[in-house]
Design an enzyme around this catalytic site. Structure first.
Site, PDB file in Angstrom:
ATOM      1  CD  GLU A   1     -12.939 -12.027   1.236  1.00 21.68           C
ATOM      2  OE1 GLU A   1     -13.697 -11.762   0.295  1.00 21.68           O
ATOM      3  OE2 GLU A   1     -11.589 -11.658   1.094  1.00 21.68           O
TER       4      GLU A   1
ATOM      5  CE  LYS B   1     -10.898  -4.753   2.180  1.00 21.51           C
ATOM      6  NZ  LYS B   1      -9.987  -5.864   1.800  1.00 21.51           N
TER       7      LYS B   1
ATOM      8  CG  ASP C   1      -2.156  -0.787   1.076  1.00 16.29           C
ATOM      9  OD1 ASP C   1      -2.264  -1.574   0.176  1.00 16.29           O
ATOM     10  OD2 ASP C   1      -2.809  -1.057   2.229  1.00 16.29           O
TER      11      ASP C   1
ATOM     12  CB  CYS D   1      32.166  11.164  14.389  1.00 19.47           C
ATOM     13  SG  CYS D   1      31.261  12.496  14.027  1.00 19.47           S
TER      14      CYS D   1
HETATM   15  S1  IVH Z   1     -17.867  -5.691  -1.095  1.00 24.21           S
HETATM   16  C1  IVH Z   1     -18.517  -8.038  -4.873  1.00 24.21           C
HETATM   17  N1  IVH Z   1     -17.977  -6.490   1.451  1.00 24.21           N
HETATM   18  O1  IVH Z   1     -12.638  -7.015  -0.136  1.00 24.21           O
HETATM   19  C2  IVH Z   1     -18.409  -6.742  -3.875  1.00 24.21           C
HETATM   20  N2  IVH Z   1     -16.089  -6.859   0.160  1.00 24.21           N
HETATM   21  O2  IVH Z   1     -10.839  -4.728  -1.151  1.00 24.21           O
HETATM   22  C3  IVH Z   1     -17.048  -6.786  -3.447  1.00 24.21           C
HETATM   23  N3  IVH Z   1     -13.976  -8.181   1.063  1.00 24.21           N
HETATM   24  O3  IVH Z   1     -12.811  -7.877  -3.400  1.00 24.21           O
HETATM   25  C4  IVH Z   1     -16.785  -5.733  -2.444  1.00 24.21           C
HETATM   26  N4  IVH Z   1     -15.038  -8.453   3.211  1.00 24.21           N
HETATM   27  O4  IVH Z   1     -12.598  -9.689  -1.500  1.00 24.21           O
HETATM   28  C5  IVH Z   1     -17.303  -6.396   0.275  1.00 24.21           C
HETATM   29  N5  IVH Z   1     -17.962  -7.069   3.693  1.00 24.21           N
HETATM   30  C6  IVH Z   1     -17.044  -7.201   2.416  1.00 24.21           C
HETATM   31  C7  IVH Z   1     -15.845  -7.615   2.306  1.00 24.21           C
HETATM   32  C8  IVH Z   1     -15.085  -7.544   1.023  1.00 24.21           C
HETATM   33  C9  IVH Z   1     -14.145  -8.398   2.535  1.00 24.21           C
HETATM   34  C10 IVH Z   1     -13.091  -8.059   0.258  1.00 24.21           C
HETATM   35  C11 IVH Z   1     -13.480  -8.595  -1.273  1.00 24.21           C
HETATM   36  C12 IVH Z   1     -12.996  -7.450  -2.170  1.00 24.21           C
HETATM   37  C13 IVH Z   1     -12.029  -6.831  -1.458  1.00 24.21           C
HETATM   38  C14 IVH Z   1     -11.879  -5.461  -1.884  1.00 24.21           C
END
Ligand code: IVH
Length: 656
Positions: free
Chosen positions: A170, A115, A36, A397
């Site tokens: 996921e 997430k 990042d 130094c």
């Molecule tokens: S919504 C298909 N919600 O994070 C919709 N993504 O950085 C995708 N991820 O590719 C986004 N938890 O693999 C969503 N509660 C959550 C999530 C999530 C993990 C992952 C997902 C996405 C990535 C994006």
């Protein structure tokens, strides 16, 4: 220009290699934070130099993650990735962008979800039967991993719903399972995400049965086909069909509330037994999604808030020596750029040679760095030993090449050359610093330059800088106005508080707090100059080292001569702040929130009435002086039953 292009190319090349390691080989060699960090660096260069953006830049690439082991499947609609937010401001911006796009300014309902840090999967059902499971791949084309996904216990193979349906979610692994497998498997995985990916993206479906992976589903594709118009309803809908949906989902009324939930998720992360690395904030009303729209890479109606990591793993590229104003050597780490707690970090402190030896560090090793808010980052441990050659401390130094020495009972090395140029630069820089004489506009680079040109020599010479004004204005980067500003600030500093001068002298071990104590207690320089060791050591907060060091400083003729010259030109040598009373003696205050007068004012006020001010709330705190928006300190104080005062009550307390 050439430099910028080179830098962009270098960042792009690194990022691409890391992306391949991460998405395609499931074995990243750097942490997410390092990735990042570089990514943000590239994005900001691109926004500064849009005309130089590389054709093949990674920032425009939709996705990764294809190798040729599995059958390719085109997604019914692109699996987009999410834009990242790192702080409240990023969230407010996200909200503002939505407002702007829609041309209205109202509060939106948002769903906030954790997430999950696993790998994303799309499940396609036909006639109520699981037809295909496809990885995200590059977002457009994924890999058919149905054979493996069938082995996941909590994935429904049949559902009681016969219309075509696609859900996304996921696949992840609970912490206990990650630890268990990592302890028995030959290949060691850095985190559960890699292990999960390695499990799903391998051809032997027997392995699936030996490893328990789990799922959370968070997205229904084409919800309108199922007559669903809000995201929260879509989650209920898929939950009722038998998909696992995370229970920790919240629906809120506006972005402020969204932020509180994000913070709550962040704080409770440590109590979870599955991996999360942030929160996802989604506009709940699906009818708005198309209107809010998309960028090339991201939907604009969702954002991922990445939690601030306090630690990050990165590569130690070099160990360099710096010399401080007292001649003390500090070793610093030059690091592969990483993002940590929302900021980019390229350097960290390593303290002294003993510290480096204790951690057994060498250039090339992967190290863990830590940064708390407002604190300089430091290397705290080794993550992976790469270089087995022992690091050897510097003997000379870096600035003057004189042999470094160690004082008895001190861990640090020192350069004791009185003519060492770097020590002098640091001394002058300390003298003009914010907590010392507070001379504005004179940076360390300018001090270096002026010393090299002979305009500055010792501390006293700062007050003679005006004699070189004609020459300074001719230098590149200096204008009449900026030079006047520096010279005025120098003149003004003559009369500022006495403790600033004492602190500015740079006496070894004498810090800001002890300088204030000295100036308040003994009021003028003549008294301080003639203090005896016994008098010093008897002061609270004064130990042996600082007492000895003060005595030594004023025994030195050169120092006294210089001070006499300062006196001659009218530098303030007296503490003019009146000690009002000792009413607050023994009371410890913590100041928080926005007050009508500055914090320094109240700090001085409390101290000149005998009290003490501390920066953090503990059971030793007597009072909290709270202004508007007092934040967490007040909450903590309330929990501890500490009395909370406002400005008026404090003044009444001391009879003002
Ligand atoms: S919504 C298909 N919600 O994070 C919709 N993504 O950085 C995708 N991820 O590719 C986004 N938890 O693999 C969503 N509660 C959550 C999530 C999530 C993990 C992952 C997902 C996405 C990535 C994006």
């Amino acid at each position: 220009m050439k430099n910028i292009i080179n830098k962009m190319e270098e960042l792009n090349k690194k990022l691409k290699n890391w992306a391949i390691e991460y998405y395609e080989n499931d074995s990243p060699s750097v942490s997410d934070a390092v990735y990042d960090g570089h990514y943000i660096e590239l994005v900001s260069l691109e926004s500064d130099y849009p005309e130089l953006v590389l054709k093949e830049t990674i920032t425009q690439k939709i996705g990764w993650g294809i190798n040729n082991k599995f059958t390719k499947v085109k997604h019914s609609s692109n699996v987009l990735s999410l834009d990242n937010a790192f702080n409240k401001n990023d969230l407010l911006e996200f909200n503002k962008r939505i407002n702007n796009t829609l041309g209205i300014s109202i509060d939106f309902k948002f769903t906030i979800e954790e997430k999950i840090d696993g790998i994303s999967i799309s499940l396609i059902y036909k006639n109520g039967i699981l037809n295909k499971a496809v990885t995200r791949g590059d977002g457009t084309i994924g890999e058919d991993v149905t054979n493996n996904v069938i082995g996941i216990l909590d994935v429904p193979k049949r559902i009681k719903y016969f219309q075509d349906l696609e859900v996304r979610g996921e696949i992840f692994m609970y912490d206990e399972e990650f630890k268990r497998i990592n302890s028995i498997s030959e290949k060691k995985y850095a985190n559960s995400r890699n292990l999960t990916a390695g499990t799903i993206r391998q051809l032997d479906s027997k392995i699936m049965k030996q490893r328990k992976v789990s799922t959370f589903f968070y997205h229904l594709v084409d919800p309108e086909n199922h007559n669903i118009s809000s995201h929260s309803d879509s989650l209920d809908f898929i939950k009722n069909l038998g998909f696992r949906v995370n229970e920790r989902i919240k629906l809120v009324l506006n972005i402020e509330e969204a932020f509180s939930i994000v913070k709550f998720f962040e704080e409770s992360k440590k109590d979870l037994n599955y991996p999360i690395d942030g929160a996802v904030i989604k506009v709940d009303d699906i009818n708005l999604w198309e209107d809010i729209g998309y960028t090339v890479k991201f939907p604009r109606f969702m954002i991922a808030y990445k939690f601030a990591e306090e630690t990050a793993v990165t590569i130690l590229k070099d160990i360099i020596q710096t010399i401080g104003r007292t001649g003390r050597v500090t070793y610093n780490a030059v690091l592969e750029t990483t993002r940590i707690a929302g900021t980019l970090v390229r350097a960290a402190t390593l303290h002294n040679a003993d510290y480096i030896r204790e951690l057994n560090l060498a250039v090339g090793d992967k190290v863990v760095i830590k940064k708390a808010a407002e604190i300089i980052p430091k290397v705290v441990s080794i993550h992976k030993k790469i270089n087995n050659i022992k690091w050897i401390e510097d003997y000379e130094c870096v600035s003057c090449s004189q042999t470094l020495i160690r004082f008895p009972n001190e861990v640090d090395q020192y350069c004791i050359n009185e003519n060492c140029k770097e020590i002098n630069v640091q001394k002058l820089s300390h003298f003009v610093g914010r907590n010392a004489k507070n001379i504005i506009g004179l940076s360390i680079e300018q001090i270096r330059k002026f010393i090299s040109l002979g305009f500055l020599t010792d501390l006293y010479s700062i007050y003679q800088l005006k004699n070189f004004k004609d020459k300074i204005v001719l230098l590149k980067g200096f204008k009449n106005k900026s030079v006047n500003k520096i010279l005025n600030s120098i003149e003004n500093s003559k009369s500022n508080e006495f403790y600033r001068f004492i602190f500015g002298l740079g006496i070894r071990h004498l810090g800001l707090k002890t300088s204030k104590i000295l100036s308040k207690r003994f009021v003028n320089l003549e008294t301080i100059r003639n203090l005896k060791y016994e008098e010093l050591i008897s002061i609270r907060d004064f130990g042996d080292s600082v007492s000895k060091s003060i005595i030594e400083y004023f025994k030195n003729d050169e120092n006294n001569k210089m001070i006499d010259r300062f006196i001659e030109i009218g530098i303030n040598m007296k503490d003019n702040s009146v000690i009002f009373s000792n009413i607050l003696e023994g009371k410890i205050f913590v100041i928080t929130g926005t007050l009508n007068k500055s914090r320094t004012f109240y700090k001085d006020f409390i101290e000149s009435n005998g009290g003490n001010v501390s920066s953090s709330v503990s059971k030793n705190t007597t009072f909290i002086l709270a202004g508007e928006n007092p934040g967490t300190k007040k909450i903590k104080a309330e929990k501890l039953g500490i009395d909370i005062l406002d400005e008026l009550t404090l003044k009444e307390m001391v009879g003002k």
